[in-house]
Write a protein that holds these residues in place. Structure first.
Motif, PDB file in Angstrom:
ATOM      1  N   GLN A  88     -40.178 180.007  82.340  1.00  0.00           N
ATOM      2  CA  GLN A  88     -40.748 181.010  83.667  1.00  0.00           C
ATOM      3  C   GLN A  88     -39.894 180.555  84.591  1.00  0.00           C
ATOM      4  O   GLN A  88     -38.484 179.662  85.105  1.00  0.00           O
ATOM      5  CB  GLN A  88     -42.211 180.273  84.347  1.00  0.00           C
ATOM      6  N   VAL A  89     -39.299 182.106  84.679  1.00  0.00           N
ATOM      7  CA  VAL A  89     -37.777 182.022  86.154  1.00  0.00           C
ATOM      8  C   VAL A  89     -37.922 182.411  87.562  1.00  0.00           C
ATOM      9  O   VAL A  89     -38.718 182.960  87.893  1.00  0.00           O
ATOM     10  CB  VAL A  89     -37.059 182.935  85.801  1.00  0.00           C
ATOM     11  N   ASP A  90     -37.585 181.676  88.580  1.00  0.00           N
ATOM     12  CA  ASP A  90     -38.347 181.323  89.946  1.00  0.00           C
ATOM     13  C   ASP A  90     -36.380 181.800  90.569  1.00  0.00           C
ATOM     14  O   ASP A  90     -36.107 181.127  90.749  1.00  0.00           O
ATOM     15  CB  ASP A  90     -38.862 180.082  90.549  1.00  0.00           C
ATOM     16  N   VAL A  91     -37.073 182.698  91.047  1.00  0.00           N
ATOM     17  CA  VAL A  91     -35.636 182.851  92.266  1.00  0.00           C
ATOM     18  C   VAL A  91     -35.579 183.099  93.625  1.00  0.00           C
ATOM     19  O   VAL A  91     -36.858 183.362  94.205  1.00  0.00           O
ATOM     20  CB  VAL A  91     -35.739 185.110  91.436  1.00  0.00           C
ATOM     21  N   TRP A  92     -34.337 182.079  93.945  1.00  0.00           N
ATOM     22  CA  TRP A  92     -34.116 182.107  95.422  1.00  0.00           C
ATOM     23  C   TRP A  92     -33.046 183.225  95.719  1.00  0.00           C
ATOM     24  O   TRP A  92     -31.752 183.204  94.997  1.00  0.00           O
ATOM     25  CB  TRP A  92     -33.925 181.141  95.852  1.00  0.00           C
ATOM     26  N   ASP A  93     -33.201 184.374  96.768  1.00  0.00           N
ATOM     27  CA  ASP A  93     -32.124 184.861  96.980  1.00  0.00           C
ATOM     28  C   ASP A  93     -31.162 185.160  98.746  1.00  0.00           C
ATOM     29  O   ASP A  93     -32.623 184.823  99.243  1.00  0.00           O
ATOM     30  CB  ASP A  93     -31.266 185.874  96.209  1.00  0.00           C
ATOM     31  N   THR A  94     -30.435 185.103  98.650  1.00  0.00           N
ATOM     32  CA  THR A  94     -30.435 185.834 100.376  1.00  0.00           C
ATOM     33  C   THR A  94     -29.057 186.487 100.964  1.00  0.00           C
ATOM     34  O   THR A  94     -27.392 186.242  99.259  1.00  0.00           O
ATOM     35  CB  THR A  94     -30.102 184.433 101.690  1.00  0.00           C
ATOM     36  N   ILE A  95     -29.031 186.976 101.710  1.00  0.00           N
ATOM     37  CA  ILE A  95     -27.478 187.901 101.345  1.00  0.00           C
ATOM     38  C   ILE A  95     -26.464 187.306 102.311  1.00  0.00           C
ATOM     39  O   ILE A  95     -26.524 185.976 102.894  1.00  0.00           O
ATOM     40  CB  ILE A  95     -27.719 189.112 102.714  1.00  0.00           C
ATOM     41  N   TRP A  96     -25.572 187.533 102.185  1.00  0.00           N
ATOM     42  CA  TRP A  96     -24.217 186.796 102.392  1.00  0.00           C
ATOM     43  C   TRP A  96     -24.341 186.472 103.704  1.00  0.00           C
ATOM     44  O   TRP A  96     -23.741 185.187 104.289  1.00  0.00           O
ATOM     45  CB  TRP A  96     -22.573 187.571 102.386  1.00  0.00           C
ATOM     46  N   ARG A  97     -24.481 187.775 104.911  1.00  0.00           N
ATOM     47  CA  ARG A  97     -24.505 186.733 106.485  1.00  0.00           C
ATOM     48  C   ARG A  97     -25.424 185.738 107.158  1.00  0.00           C
ATOM     49  O   ARG A  97     -24.970 185.650 107.611  1.00  0.00           O
ATOM     50  CB  ARG A  97     -24.691 188.541 106.928  1.00  0.00           C
TER      51      ARG A  97
END
Length: 243
Positions: A117-126
């Motif tokens: 399974q793959v957990d995703v964390w992300d954020t915009i550059w700002r």
């Protein structure tokens, strides 16, 4: 692919790397174009393969790169594209490596569990305030200081970590400049409102006090580079005309 010069008929056999490009006939000097026989899907697949091939030059596993690319691609928005992928490579039992994916809009961290399974964390550059790198003997670590706290990506190979860090630094500089320009515009708008709408009083002394404060604030804006000399002169004359 076999092709003939459109002027003299000289025959050539060209590879797919020439499709959609122009070549020069070595017989008559005529320049003509090679038809592009690739479909849109084929061109997209070719661009993906080119990216994966480039990333494998940084000593990264091509099969794992492709797997992580396919996972990240599902998350992309319109006009968003993947610029770099840095794979984790643990010293022992590297069965489920994480991947740091950098796009033109976001930073994405794919964390693979033991069962796939793959957990995703992300954020915009700002939202990234700062990025740091710690280079060890065998592996490197990247620390992202975000508006929601620190995010740590460990066990990255040195070359992929360094390339990812360089992209992070370039984007950090662009984001800082965008933030600075936005703050300048907000300050100009706020100070312009204060200056233009400086309340007048029935007392000449009160009017002089207000204008003196406005002139002082205007000079501070000029000294800090927030307005131009021309803007300063125009607003200064406007304030003096109220005396």
């Amino acid at each position: 692919m076999k092709i003939a010069c459109t002027h003299c008929g000289q025959h050539y056999e060209v590879g797919p790397e020439y499709h959609g490009k122009g070549i020069l006939c070595n017989r008559c000097g005529n320049r003509f174009s090679i038809p592009d026989e690739m479909t849109g899907a084929e061109r997209l697949e070719d661009s993906v393969n080119t990216l994966i091939s480039r990333l494998t030059l940084d000593n990264q596993d091509g099969a794992v790169l492709r797997k992580m690319y396919d996972q990240a691609e599902k998350l992309l928005t319109r006009e968003e594209k993947i610029e770099y992928i840095a794979l984790q490579k643990k010293l022992f039992f590297n069965f489920s490596p994480d991947a740091l994916v950098l796009t033109n809009r976001r930073v994405i961290l794919l964390k693979t569990g033991v069962l796939g399974q793959v957990d995703v964390w992300d954020t915009i550059w700002r939202n990234i305030l700062d990025a740091r790198i710690q280079i060890g003997v065998f592996r490197s670590t990247i620390i992202l200081n975000t508006s929601a706290g620190d995010v740590v990506i460990e066990n990255l190979l040195k070359t992929p970590a360094s390339r990812a860090y360089a992209i992070l630094q370039e984007q950090e500089e662009r984001t800082a400049e965008e933030r600075r320009q936005r703050e300048i515009e907000e300050t100009r708008a706020a100070s312009g409102g204060v200056i233009i709408n400086t309340p007048s009083t029935s007392s000449s002394t009160g009017a002089q006090t207000d204008c003196t404060a406005a002139l002082k604030q205007l000079k501070e804006l000029l000294d800090n580079g927030l307005i131009t000399q021309g803007e300063y002169e125009a607003k200064r004359q406007a304030i003096l005309s109220r005396l």
